[in-house]
Design an enzyme around this catalytic site. Structure first.
Site, PDB file in Angstrom:
ATOM      1  N   GLU A 188      18.532-128.299 -33.312  1.00 31.12           N
ATOM      2  CA  GLU A 188      17.703-128.197 -32.615  1.00 31.12           C
ATOM      3  C   GLU A 188      17.161-128.462 -31.938  1.00 31.12           C
ATOM      4  O   GLU A 188      15.694-129.186 -31.684  1.00 31.12           O
ATOM      5  CB  GLU A 188      17.025-128.945 -34.184  1.00 31.12           C
ATOM      6  CG  GLU A 188      17.255-128.210 -35.358  1.00 31.12           C
ATOM      7  CD  GLU A 188      16.515-128.350 -37.142  1.00 31.12           C
ATOM      8  OE1 GLU A 188      15.705-129.328 -36.961  1.00 31.12           O
ATOM      9  OE2 GLU A 188      17.346-128.540 -37.535  1.00 31.12           O
ATOM     10  N   GLU A 238      22.859-124.841 -41.094  1.00 37.22           N
ATOM     11  CA  GLU A 238      22.677-125.941 -42.857  1.00 37.22           C
ATOM     12  C   GLU A 238      21.838-125.061 -43.912  1.00 37.22           C
ATOM     13  O   GLU A 238      20.440-124.529 -43.516  1.00 37.22           O
ATOM     14  CB  GLU A 238      21.098-127.135 -42.301  1.00 37.22           C
ATOM     15  CG  GLU A 238      21.447-128.167 -41.165  1.00 37.22           C
ATOM     16  CD  GLU A 238      20.486-129.205 -40.694  1.00 37.22           C
ATOM     17  OE1 GLU A 238      19.787-128.670 -41.293  1.00 37.22           O
ATOM     18  OE2 GLU A 238      20.750-129.845 -40.098  1.00 37.22           O
TER      19      GLU A 238
END
Ligand SMILES: *[C@@H]1O[C@H](CO)[C@@H](O)[C@H](O)[C@H]1NC(C)=O
Ligand SMILES: *[C@@H]1O[C@H](CO)[C@@H](O)[C@H](O)[C@H]1NC(C)=O
Ligand SMILES: *[C@@H]1O[C@H](CO)[C@@H](O)[C@H](O)[C@H]1NC(C)=O
Length: 360
Positions: free
Chosen positions: A182, A278
């Site tokens: 991220e 995820e």
């Protein structure tokens, strides 16, 4: 760790649809809260002892326990699990080999694949050592992450650790390497910069080990696009129905459709299938409802597991469940769900019933 802005974006979209002045005020207050949370959580790590760095290169003098009775409640039904060993964030290092052996023993009864988030504090060394000590080196695979933030010193340290670890433990247990998690989403780095870093790691791996390890980054769904696919060996997405504000009854379906739209529809030059890096659901606190249909809770975590795991296995969809165990060091009063995503609580108690459907 930081899907807050994505949730902000999606919240914003939703609010626009149903907007009213009062709603907007509440929304602004929420964003301010998130921003303050962001600022105050920087460099803040709760619940950890002062640094006691354990050098994973030095053999431990204490015998490591490697024999455990199997837990009959666990089944190898997970394609992969996200794993953040405790005490592996600089400068709060302190994880020891027995801690990681204990974790890998449990993890190995749930999956053959584990995904790490960084290289600091010897976490990759300890993970490979634990796998070797448990004699799981022929079955367990590890996704390594070179953590990327906006600090060149951090990156160099992580990059150097990657090659030291690969020199030491070889490449046969490495499933893939994520350059950052991220990092584009946090605006720590541009896509162009990250692409260059990925290319450097890729060519260095090829040169040193003549190995074809997939090199990629892990990003929120909204950042998975053809431009990122063009510089990645595979797309790796943190696809969170909770942060998208999806109601639990449709959360698994949402995730499957996001895999198609964000990952499958953006093929990479390598032709490799992408991965959900995820997927999960927070178990607490129930008051931290997200916009407003996504409700944390153990029952909803169980529903997410029951509606996603076996269905994903049946179509051989690669995913890493977020996550193995609660992370009390992520505790943040502004955003209390952060520390409650584990299948296990922080003391290692299993929160839910594990389905029995062997993962591919
Ligand atoms: C696992 O480790 C054993 C003992 O060190 C070694 O003989 C074997 O080749 C290893 N297997 C793999 C797949 O790396
Ligand atoms: C980058 O990280 C190093 C060590 O982790 C630290 O000493 C340095 O102050 C950081 N630089 C910036 C600009 O934050
Ligand atoms: C990629 O996914 C497709 C469809 O799910 C599957 O048929 C294929 O075997 C996968 N390829 C690899 C390399 O895993």
């Amino acid at each position: 760790m930081s899907n807050w802005l994505e949730s902000k974006t999606r919240t914003s979209r939703k609010w626009r649809r149903t907007c009213c002045a009062a709603g907007l005020l509440v929304f602004v207050a929420i964003i301010a809260g998130i921003a303050i949370g962001f600022a105050s959580r920087k460099n803040k790590v709760d619940g950890l002892a002062p640094p006691t760095y354990v050098d994973p290169e030095k053999p431990t003098t204490v015998p490591v326990i490697t024999q455990f009775p199997p837990n009959p409640n666990l089944h190898k039904s997970f394609y992969g699990l996200d794993y953040n060993p405790a005490k592996t964030i600089m400068p709060w290092c302190g994880a020891g080999i027995q801690d990681v052996v204990n974790d890998i023993n449990v993890i190995s009864q749930l999956t053959n694949r584990v995904r790490l988030y960084g290289m600091d504090c010897g976490q990759a060394d300890l993970t490979f050592q634990a796998i070797n000590l448990l004699k799981l080196n022929a079955t367990m695979k590890v996704v390594l992450t070179v953590w990327v933030d906006n600090n060149a010193t951090t990156y160099q340290r992580q990059y150097d650790a990657l090659f030291r670890v690969l020199d030491t433990y070889g490449t046969s247990m490495v499933q893939g390497i994520s350059v950052g998690n991220e990092a584009i989403f946090r605006k720590d780095v541009t896509l162009a910069d990250l692409g260059t870093r990925m290319a450097t790691v890729r060519s260095e791996i090829k040169k040193r080990y003549n190995a074809n390890i997939p090199i990629f980054t892990s990003e929120i769904g909204n950042n998975l696009n053809s431009a990122l696919a063009g510089v990645s060996d595979e797309l790796s997405g943190n696809l969170h129905p909770f942060f998208a504000g999806v109601e639990i009854s449709t959360a698994a379906q949402w995730t499957f459709s996001q895999y198609k739209i964000k990952i499958e529809d953006n093929p990479t030059p390598s032709g490799l299938n992408g991965t959900i890096s995820e997927v999960g659901w927070p178990s607490a606190p129930a008051s931290s409802v997200n916009m407003p249909l996504a409700v944390p809770g153990v029952a909803n975590l169980q529903t997410m597991v029951d509606t996603f795991i076996c269905q994903a296995n049946a179509v051989k969809m690669p995913y890493y469940w977020f996550e193995y165990k609660d992370e009390p060091w992520k505790n943040n009063p502004e955003y209390p769900i952060e520390s409650n995503w584990g299948l296990f609580d922080k003391s290692g108690n299993l929160k839910i019933k594990i389905p029995d459907c062997p993962a591919p």
